[in-house]
Motif scaffolding. Structure first.
Motif, mmCIF file in Angstrom:
data_model
loop_
_atom_site.group_PDB
_atom_site.id
_atom_site.type_symbol
_atom_site.label_atom_id
_atom_site.label_comp_id
_atom_site.label_asym_id
_atom_site.label_seq_id
_atom_site.Cartn_x
_atom_site.Cartn_y
_atom_site.Cartn_z
ATOM 1 N N GLY A 11 0.821 -1.202 0.000
ATOM 2 C CA GLY A 11 0.000 0.000 0.000
ATOM 3 C C GLY A 11 0.854 1.251 0.000
ATOM 4 N N THR A 12 0.164 2.390 0.021
ATOM 5 C CA THR A 12 0.822 3.690 0.022
ATOM 6 C C THR A 12 0.224 4.537 1.132
ATOM 7 N N VAL A 13 1.078 5.154 1.934
ATOM 8 C CA VAL A 13 0.628 6.000 3.029
ATOM 9 C C VAL A 13 -0.094 7.213 2.451
ATOM 10 N N THR A 14 -1.307 7.478 2.977
ATOM 11 C CA THR A 14 -2.067 8.642 2.532
ATOM 12 C C THR A 14 -2.069 9.758 3.579
ATOM 13 N N GLY A 19 0.407 11.983 17.613
ATOM 14 C CA GLY A 19 0.049 12.459 18.939
ATOM 15 C C GLY A 19 1.312 12.512 19.769
ATOM 16 N N GLU A 20 1.163 12.467 21.085
ATOM 17 C CA GLU A 20 2.334 12.521 21.961
ATOM 18 C C GLU A 20 3.184 11.259 21.857
ATOM 19 N N ALA A 21 2.540 10.090 21.921
ATOM 20 C CA ALA A 21 3.274 8.826 21.886
ATOM 21 C C ALA A 21 2.854 7.935 20.717
ATOM 22 N N MET A 22 1.595 8.076 20.281
ATOM 23 C CA MET A 22 1.060 7.212 19.222
ATOM 24 C C MET A 22 0.685 8.039 18.002
ATOM 25 N N ALA A 23 0.594 7.343 16.872
ATOM 26 C CA ALA A 23 0.203 7.984 15.615
ATOM 27 C C ALA A 23 -0.775 7.067 14.896
ATOM 28 N N THR A 24 -1.615 7.667 14.072
ATOM 29 C CA THR A 24 -2.439 6.875 13.164
ATOM 30 C C THR A 24 -1.901 7.106 11.762
ATOM 31 N N VAL A 25 -1.753 6.005 11.046
ATOM 32 C CA VAL A 25 -1.233 6.052 9.686
ATOM 33 C C VAL A 25 -2.283 5.432 8.779
ATOM 34 N N ARG A 26 -2.825 6.246 7.869
ATOM 35 C CA ARG A 26 -3.805 5.744 6.897
ATOM 36 C C ARG A 26 -3.051 5.344 5.644
ATOM 37 N N THR A 27 -3.412 4.175 5.140
ATOM 38 C CA THR A 27 -2.753 3.619 3.968
ATOM 39 C C THR A 27 -3.791 3.166 2.960
ATOM 40 N N ARG A 28 -3.545 3.455 1.692
ATOM 41 C CA ARG A 28 -4.401 2.945 0.618
ATOM 42 C C ARG A 28 -3.756 1.660 0.113
ATOM 43 N N LEU A 29 -4.498 0.564 0.235
ATOM 44 C CA LEU A 29 -3.998 -0.725 -0.243
ATOM 45 C C LEU A 29 -3.993 -0.742 -1.759
ATOM 46 N N SER A 30 -3.273 -1.688 -2.335
ATOM 47 C CA SER A 30 -3.159 -1.754 -3.792
ATOM 48 C C SER A 30 -4.507 -1.934 -4.478
ATOM 49 N N GLY A 31 -5.501 -2.466 -3.770
ATOM 50 C CA GLY A 31 -6.838 -2.635 -4.332
ATOM 51 C C GLY A 31 -7.735 -1.426 -4.126
ATOM 52 N N GLY A 32 -7.218 -0.369 -3.475
ATOM 53 C CA GLY A 32 -7.972 0.854 -3.284
ATOM 54 C C GLY A 32 -8.590 1.030 -1.912
ATOM 55 N N GLN A 33 -8.657 -0.018 -1.095
ATOM 56 C CA GLN A 33 -9.243 0.099 0.243
ATOM 57 C C GLN A 33 -8.310 0.915 1.141
ATOM 58 N N VAL A 44 6.995 5.693 13.486
ATOM 59 C CA VAL A 44 6.782 6.570 12.319
ATOM 60 C C VAL A 44 8.106 7.206 11.918
ATOM 61 N N LYS A 45 8.837 7.712 12.914
ATOM 62 C CA LYS A 45 10.122 8.364 12.643
ATOM 63 C C LYS A 45 11.153 7.371 12.118
ATOM 64 N N GLU A 46 11.278 6.216 12.784
ATOM 65 C CA GLU A 46 12.277 5.220 12.389
ATOM 66 C C GLU A 46 12.030 4.675 10.989
ATOM 67 N N LEU A 47 10.752 4.512 10.609
ATOM 68 C CA LEU A 47 10.417 4.008 9.280
ATOM 69 C C LEU A 47 10.385 5.113 8.230
ATOM 70 N N GLY A 48 10.447 6.358 8.666
ATOM 71 C CA GLY A 48 10.395 7.478 7.742
ATOM 72 C C GLY A 48 9.046 7.578 7.046
ATOM 73 N N LEU A 49 7.965 7.322 7.781
ATOM 74 C CA LEU A 49 6.641 7.306 7.168
ATOM 75 C C LEU A 49 6.124 8.721 6.927
ATOM 76 N N ALA A 50 5.668 8.937 5.722
ATOM 77 C CA ALA A 50 5.069 10.204 5.315
ATOM 78 C C ALA A 50 4.152 9.908 4.145
ATOM 79 N N GLU A 51 3.294 10.862 3.818
ATOM 80 C CA GLU A 51 2.383 10.694 2.690
ATOM 81 C C GLU A 51 3.173 10.298 1.439
ATOM 82 N N GLY A 52 2.693 9.248 0.763
ATOM 83 C CA GLY A 52 3.336 8.764 -0.454
ATOM 84 C C GLY A 52 4.318 7.620 -0.245
ATOM 85 N N ALA A 53 4.653 7.307 1.010
ATOM 86 C CA ALA A 53 5.609 6.225 1.284
ATOM 87 C C ALA A 53 4.985 4.866 0.956
ATOM 88 N N ALA A 54 5.777 4.006 0.329
ATOM 89 C CA ALA A 54 5.344 2.636 0.046
ATOM 90 C C ALA A 54 5.548 1.788 1.297
#
Length: 139
Positions: A11-14, A19-33, A44-54
């Motif tokens: 998927g791709t991060v949308t 938050g202070e300790a936790m984050a929500t990461v929305r991802t569009r799966l390859s099928g569109g869900q 999030v920081k260690e993985l370098g997650l941002a919009e558009g990340a695979a």
């Protein structure tokens, strides 16, 4: 690295909401869900997650519940429609493979649940996964 987690869908991060300790990461799966993961801000920081990340969305089969239709009035955000392709039942437990747009999910549920829901190949189902049970991996 090899993992025992069978459910791995690209998927791709949308969006990333931190938050202070936790984050929500929305991802569009390859099928569109869309699927939401609740992970630590450190991850999030260690993985370098941002919009558009695979990413690969990963869920243990024991964390996938099945319903015979959409469910309202429920805190579970991730509801992915699909079709049962295979049911393998043992003495107490069963694995149910579900074809979803862009991939396949496996649910480990009780044999009694399979019978109560009338699950068989061709059954329409909705896979339910709590956001706290979704893991993400980068390439």
């Amino acid at each position: 690295m090899s993992l025992s987690i069978r459910n791995q869908i690209p998927g791709t991060v949308t969006s990333v909401t931190t938050g202070e300790a936790m984050a929500t990461v929305r991802t569009r799966l390859s099928g569109g869900q869309e699927i939401t993961a609740a992970i630590t801000v450190d991850a999030v920081k260690e993985l370098g997650l941002a919009e558009g990340a695979a990413v690969r969305v990963m869920v243990k089969s024991t964390e996938v519940a099945l319903a015979t239709g959409p469910v309202s009035g429920l805190s579970i955000r991730n509801q992915i429609p699909g079709t049962v392709t295979e049911v393998a039942a043992g003495a107490a437990m069963a694995t149910v493979k579900v074809s979803v747009d862009g991939g396949e999910l496996t649910a480990a549920i009780t044999k009694d649940a399979v019978a109560d829901l009338g699950l068989a190949a061709g059954s329409k189902v909705v896979a339910l996964v709590k956001s706290t049970e979704v893991s993400l991996a980068t390439a």
